[in-house]
Design a protein around this motif. Structure first.
Motif, mmCIF file in Angstrom:
data_model
loop_
_atom_site.group_PDB
_atom_site.id
_atom_site.type_symbol
_atom_site.label_atom_id
_atom_site.label_comp_id
_atom_site.label_asym_id
_atom_site.label_seq_id
_atom_site.Cartn_x
_atom_site.Cartn_y
_atom_site.Cartn_z
ATOM 1 N N ILE A 210 0.844 -1.207 0.000
ATOM 2 C CA ILE A 210 0.000 0.000 0.000
ATOM 3 C C ILE A 210 0.877 1.255 0.000
ATOM 4 O O ILE A 210 0.589 2.233 -0.703
ATOM 5 C CB ILE A 210 -0.960 -0.010 1.207
ATOM 6 C CG1 ILE A 210 -2.065 -1.052 0.994
ATOM 7 C CG2 ILE A 210 -1.574 1.368 1.429
ATOM 8 C CD1 ILE A 210 -2.943 -1.266 2.203
ATOM 9 N N LEU A 211 1.943 1.238 0.780
ATOM 10 C CA LEU A 211 2.874 2.360 0.800
ATOM 11 C C LEU A 211 3.471 2.590 -0.590
ATOM 12 O O LEU A 211 3.549 3.736 -1.061
ATOM 13 C CB LEU A 211 3.985 2.084 1.820
ATOM 14 C CG LEU A 211 5.150 3.066 1.879
ATOM 15 C CD1 LEU A 211 4.669 4.449 2.312
ATOM 16 C CD2 LEU A 211 6.233 2.553 2.839
ATOM 17 N N VAL A 212 3.859 1.505 -1.250
ATOM 18 C CA VAL A 212 4.437 1.621 -2.599
ATOM 19 C C VAL A 212 3.407 2.159 -3.586
ATOM 20 O O VAL A 212 3.681 3.084 -4.362
ATOM 21 C CB VAL A 212 4.970 0.250 -3.059
ATOM 22 C CG1 VAL A 212 5.349 0.279 -4.533
ATOM 23 C CG2 VAL A 212 6.166 -0.174 -2.205
ATOM 24 N N VAL A 213 2.204 1.601 -3.569
ATOM 25 C CA VAL A 213 1.165 2.019 -4.522
ATOM 26 C C VAL A 213 0.774 3.478 -4.288
ATOM 27 O O VAL A 213 0.588 4.246 -5.245
ATOM 28 C CB VAL A 213 -0.062 1.089 -4.410
ATOM 29 C CG1 VAL A 213 -1.225 1.647 -5.211
ATOM 30 C CG2 VAL A 213 0.298 -0.305 -4.901
ATOM 31 N N ALA A 214 0.635 3.883 -3.038
ATOM 32 C CA ALA A 214 0.284 5.274 -2.742
ATOM 33 C C ALA A 214 1.346 6.220 -3.286
ATOM 34 O O ALA A 214 1.035 7.290 -3.832
ATOM 35 C CB ALA A 214 0.117 5.466 -1.238
ATOM 36 N N THR A 215 2.610 5.830 -3.164
ATOM 37 C CA THR A 215 3.704 6.644 -3.689
ATOM 38 C C THR A 215 3.660 6.708 -5.214
ATOM 39 O O THR A 215 3.845 7.779 -5.814
ATOM 40 C CB THR A 215 5.055 6.091 -3.218
ATOM 41 O OG1 THR A 215 5.081 6.040 -1.795
ATOM 42 C CG2 THR A 215 6.205 6.954 -3.708
ATOM 43 N N LEU A 216 3.412 5.565 -5.856
ATOM 44 C CA LEU A 216 3.353 5.527 -7.319
ATOM 45 C C LEU A 216 2.205 6.376 -7.858
ATOM 46 O O LEU A 216 2.350 7.057 -8.880
ATOM 47 C CB LEU A 216 3.220 4.084 -7.801
ATOM 48 C CG LEU A 216 4.415 3.160 -7.535
ATOM 49 C CD1 LEU A 216 4.120 1.759 -8.054
ATOM 50 C CD2 LEU A 216 5.677 3.718 -8.165
ATOM 51 N N ILE A 217 1.063 6.343 -7.163
ATOM 52 C CA ILE A 217 -0.068 7.167 -7.597
ATOM 53 C C ILE A 217 0.288 8.647 -7.506
ATOM 54 O O ILE A 217 0.026 9.435 -8.426
ATOM 55 C CB ILE A 217 -1.315 6.849 -6.752
ATOM 56 C CG1 ILE A 217 -1.817 5.427 -7.062
ATOM 57 C CG2 ILE A 217 -2.410 7.875 -7.013
ATOM 58 C CD1 ILE A 217 -2.932 4.970 -6.154
ATOM 59 N N ALA A 218 0.918 9.040 -6.386
ATOM 60 C CA ALA A 218 1.313 10.440 -6.225
ATOM 61 C C ALA A 218 2.351 10.841 -7.272
ATOM 62 O O ALA A 218 2.309 11.957 -7.808
ATOM 63 C CB ALA A 218 1.853 10.668 -4.814
#
Length: 589
Positions: A210-218
């Motif tokens: 989730i941390l990785v995906v949230a960063t990629l979205i941003a």
């Protein structure tokens, strides 16, 4: 002051500025210094802090029982199956328990060792991997700031999943940052990213993904480009991550038949988000507040760091650090139901790197950093630690001894000193003094003060009171926190008056520890089965249930009043024992 004297002062200041760089330039010395810092800060609390209700003890008791039963695929707390707690944490704690041996099965320190090691390695990983992003000096300062942040220290002290998951989160995110910012990074770093992602799933569900995906979205919002993800080699790396993390699903299949069977949709989403769950929605700003209070001393320069990175967001590293923090904080504030004190640490490596970059870019003396908290007068920097210490002593009604008082005064001086250095623009010196101040604060609070306040640790106090009693069956009535089960070895089925009455009926000698609110009900239960009421107590324990916010007054009853078990003098009952509190309160046990 003459120009020559002024030149001498400036040269002395420059020598102090170069201290971090000189340390970082020496092979292995920075790693050894960080290791020494972590052990000095973390070990006192890990060793001296009693078992903390509730989550930590549930993990430790579950692991202890799992190892005792010899079934490493079925962690349970009593009859409760941990559907939302991945197996990796239990395995890590179980390995520590197995190596320590049966004699240390109820020693909470054993179960904290994996958290201690994981957080220490996370600090070292930030330095080792961060050097390729920002240089050795900046990475060293960032790792030191990360190490002493209060919420980093917190998860290093407790036997919970969040301490262990900080290592794969840090490794995965710093590796991802290097892959994003440096197109020439090779296959080994991509492999490291996927391995860390897999272990993150094994330890704490989808917290790291989730941390990785949230960063990629941003990141996508900022630069509208995902083609760089090809450098991650996903067709090779994703199966590796899934193979490592799949152990959790295998265990779930073993326990449930169908993984997560019987969980409603909200519980299922909570399980995927990590081990902790508050059951209630946090109020808006909870996680931002946790960052502000939990990232000291770096908090004072967060504003400066954000302003600089926003102004330079055309640079890849600035965009990545902004995306790391902003993407995840938005996710937490909008969707997470986890405690902020356990969730925000995964952003601290990014914040530490940002603050360290500000520190190593300082331009000289006398220039206060803009957008920082250094506008506050230095004396006020001591207000926060002094307020925390005062709150602890006022809450417990204790008076600090000589050593704690001296340490508290020294901490206040260090906080004021660091504030003055920051106000003067001496940021490298601020970093050194700030790290020292927070290190001493953590050791004093968690390693000295809290362990020395007896009344806030009911299970430990009871254990001391009955230490010389003969080994026998025991009942604990009026205190159903997990520490009663883990510390005293009294299972939940032995924590109700009916269990004591049954033991008496079966002629099983039973040592009884009964809280005053439950005395009347216990006597009524005994008399309803034609049994004698409780005899005079042989010992008394006064404590405080911090989890419930209730004062507790226990009386200890020997199974044979003619031969009462010996209790230390500190736990001998006074001649006239007052009846305290209401007859029964389900809110205080």
């Amino acid at each position: 002051m003459s120009s020559f004297e002024g030149h001498i002062v400036v040269e002395r200041q420059r020598a102090m500025w170069n201290w971090w760089a000189n340390l970082a330039a020496r092979p292995w010395v920075p790693s050894l210094a960080l290791l020494a810092l972590c052990l000095a800060v973390y070990l006192p609390g890990v060793v001296r802090l009693p078992a903390v209700d509730r989550t930590e003890i549930i993990y430790a008791e579950t692991t202890r029982d799992m190892v005792e039963r010899g079934d490493w695929t079925d962690p349970r707390y009593g009859s409760v199956v941990h559907q939302y707690r991945p197996i990796g944490t239990f395995w890590a704690q179980g390995a520590a328990r197995w190596l320590a041996g049966e004699a240390f099965a109820r020693d909470i320190t054993v179960y904290r060792i994996p958290s201690l090691l994981a957080v220490t390695l996370a600090v070292l990983a930030l330095f080792w991997l961060g050097r390729g992003l920002v240089g050795a000096e900046t990475a060293l300062i960032a790792a030191a700031l990360f190490a002493v942040s209060p919420l980093t220290v917190l998860v290093s002290q407790l036997a919970i999943a969040e301490g262990l998951s900080l290592l794969p989160a840090t490794v995965a995110m710093v590796a991802l940052a290097r892959i994003y910012t440096k197109p020439d990074e090779g296959y080994p770093l991509a492999l490291l990213f996927w391995i860390a992602l897999g272990f993150g799933i094994l330890i704490n569900a989808l917290l790291v993904p989730i941390l990785v995906v949230a960063t990629l979205i941003a990141l996508y919002v900022m630069d509208r480009d995902l083609t760089w993800l090809k450098r991650l080699r996903p067709f090779i790396g994703l199966p590796i991550a899934l193979a490592i993390g799949a152990s959790w699903l295998i265990i779930r299949t073993h326990q449930d038949g169908t993984p997560f069977a019987g969980m409603d949709w909200r519980s299922f989403l909570g399980a995927l988000g990590g081990a902790q769950d508050m059951k209630l929605r946090a109020f808006p700003g909870t996680f931002v507040l946790a960052v502000v209070l939990g990232f000291l001393p770096g908090t004072v320069l967060i504003g400066t760091a954000f302003k600089r990175f926003w102004d330079s967001r055309e640079q890849a590293l600035s965009r990545f650090l902004l995306a790391w923090v902003l993407g995840y904080i938005v996710y937490l504030e909008l969707l997470s139901s986890k405690p902020g004190t356990y969730m925000v640490q995964t952003m601290f490596p990014a914040l530490a790197l940002g603050v360290a970059i500000v520190v190593t870019n300082e331009s000289g003396l006398g220039k206060r950093p803009p957008w920082s908290f250094f506008t506050i007068w230095p004396t006020y920097f001591a207000a926060l630690p002094l307020a925390i210490f005062a709150g602890v002593y006022l809450f417990t009604g204790e008076v600090p001894g000589v050593i704690p008082a001296v340490l508290i005064a020294l901490i206040a001086v260090l906080f004021i000193w660091s504030g003055r250095l920051g106000r003067e623009g001496q940021l490298r010196r601020w970093a050194a003094i700030g790290v020292g101040a927070l290190a001493l604060f953590a050791v004093t609070l968690l390693g000295i003060i809290l362990p020395s306040i007896d009344r806030i640790w009911p299970a430990r106090e009871i254990a001391k009171a009955i230490a010389k009693c003969p080994a026998q069956n025991a009942a604990l009535i009026g205190f159903r926190e997990p520490s009663g089960r883990f510390v005293l070895g009294i299972p939940s089925e032995q924590q109700m008056p009916e269990a004591l009455a049954q033991a008496v009926e079966d002629k099983v000698p039973t040592l009884s520890i009964i809280e005053d609110r439950w005395k009347k009900r216990t006597n009524w239960t005994l008399q309803s089965k034609s049994q004698a009421p409780l005899p005079p107590p042989t010992g008394c324990v006064t404590a405080y249930n911090v989890m419930r916010g209730c004062a507790l007054h226990f009386r200890i009853y020997s199974p044979n009043p003619a031969q009462p078990c010996a209790v230390p003098a500190a736990f001998v009952c006074p001649e006239n024992i007052p009846q305290t509190g209401p007859e029964k309160s389900g809110d205080c046990d």
